[in-house]
Design a protein around this motif. Structure first.
Motif, short mmCIF file in Angstrom:
data_model
loop_
_atom_site.label_atom_id
_atom_site.label_comp_id
_atom_site.label_asym_id
_atom_site.label_seq_id
_atom_site.Cartn_x
_atom_site.Cartn_y
_atom_site.Cartn_z
N LEU A 30 0.83 -1.20 0.00
CA LEU A 30 0.00 0.00 0.00
C LEU A 30 0.87 1.26 0.00
O LEU A 30 0.60 2.22 -0.73
CB LEU A 30 -0.93 0.00 1.21
CG LEU A 30 -1.95 1.13 1.29
CD1 LEU A 30 -2.89 1.06 0.10
CD2 LEU A 30 -2.73 1.02 2.58
N GLY A 33 2.37 1.63 -3.39
CA GLY A 33 1.30 2.04 -4.30
C GLY A 33 0.97 3.50 -4.20
O GLY A 33 0.79 4.20 -5.20
N ILE A 34 0.89 3.99 -2.97
CA ILE A 34 0.62 5.42 -2.76
C ILE A 34 1.75 6.26 -3.35
O ILE A 34 1.51 7.26 -4.04
CB ILE A 34 0.41 5.72 -1.27
CG1 ILE A 34 -0.92 5.14 -0.81
CG2 ILE A 34 0.48 7.21 -0.98
CD1 ILE A 34 -1.14 5.20 0.68
N ASP A 37 1.54 6.04 -7.29
CA ASP A 37 0.40 6.74 -7.88
C ASP A 37 0.41 8.23 -7.61
O ASP A 37 0.02 9.01 -8.47
CB ASP A 37 -0.90 6.10 -7.42
CG ASP A 37 -1.18 4.79 -8.15
OD1 ASP A 37 -0.70 4.64 -9.28
OD2 ASP A 37 -1.87 3.93 -7.59
N THR A 116 -4.75 5.25 -12.09
CA THR A 116 -3.86 4.73 -11.06
C THR A 116 -3.40 3.31 -11.39
O THR A 116 -4.07 2.56 -12.09
CB THR A 116 -4.56 4.71 -9.69
OG1 THR A 116 -5.72 3.89 -9.77
CG2 THR A 116 -4.93 6.11 -9.25
N LEU A 119 -3.51 1.96 -6.63
CA LEU A 119 -4.61 2.36 -5.77
C LEU A 119 -5.97 1.92 -6.29
O LEU A 119 -6.98 2.03 -5.58
CB LEU A 119 -4.59 3.87 -5.55
CG LEU A 119 -3.38 4.38 -4.78
CD1 LEU A 119 -3.47 5.88 -4.57
CD2 LEU A 119 -3.22 3.67 -3.45
N SER A 120 -6.04 1.38 -7.51
CA SER A 120 -7.30 0.84 -8.00
C SER A 120 -7.73 -0.38 -7.18
O SER A 120 -8.90 -0.71 -7.13
CB SER A 120 -7.18 0.48 -9.48
OG SER A 120 -6.15 -0.46 -9.67
N ILE A 122 -7.85 -0.48 -4.05
CA ILE A 122 -8.66 -0.03 -2.92
C ILE A 122 -9.81 0.87 -3.39
O ILE A 122 -10.42 1.58 -2.60
CB ILE A 122 -7.81 0.69 -1.85
CG1 ILE A 122 -7.14 1.94 -2.42
CG2 ILE A 122 -6.81 -0.24 -1.24
CD1 ILE A 122 -6.50 2.82 -1.37
#
Length: 146
Positions: A30, A33-34, A37, A116, A119-120, A122
């Motif tokens: 995560l 990913g943040i 993105d 993204t 983040l897709s 979530i």
């Protein structure tokens, strides 16, 4: 009577590392990913601003030659400026709005979507980005605006 704690055995600790590993892996993915993105969104935002500025520059180059040659002032041809800026936006694959109020300035606003990568997972599949550019028509003589 005293109660003694029995020493921990391997059976008591079974599975604790697995749950910690799964949780920490999810948090790390995560976090990456943040980072990926948000960096991608910043890049897309910079691209939208750059395209807007360049489209405004192209529109601002569409001058009314006759009036400039006669010394009546420098103005952009509003119709040609809007067409040229829109053509630049289309060539760049970007949507947006263009205006040239009075021929003294060309204003461009671009709108785009960043898709993204991480983040897709979530539920955040895209992020909007926009940019603005302005070209002001000015006459300079000897480096000084007239």
């Amino acid at each position: 009577m005293r109660l003694f704690r029995r020493p921990a055995t391997d059976a008591d600790e079974r599975g604790s590392v697995s749950s910690w590993l799964v949780t920490s892996t999810f948090v790390m993915i995560l976090g990456v990913g943040i980072a990926v993105d948000l960096t991608g969104q910043v890049h897309a935002q910079q691209h939208a601003r750059d395209v807007a500025a360049q489209a405004a520059r192209v529109g601002g180059q569409q001058l009314q030659g006759g009036a400039a040659i006669r010394g009546e002032g420098v103005r952009a041809d509003p119709v040609q400026a809007v067409v040229a800026a829109r053509n630049y936006l289309a060539a760049a694959g970007m949507s947006g709005t263009v205006s040239a109020p009075g021929g003294e300035v060309v204003l461009v606003r671009t709108d785009d979507i960043y898709e993204t990568k991480f983040l897709s997972f979530i539920g955040l599949s895209n992020m909007p980005v926009s940019g603005e550019g302005e070209a002001r028509i000015a006459r300079a003589v000897g480096g000084t605006e007239q």
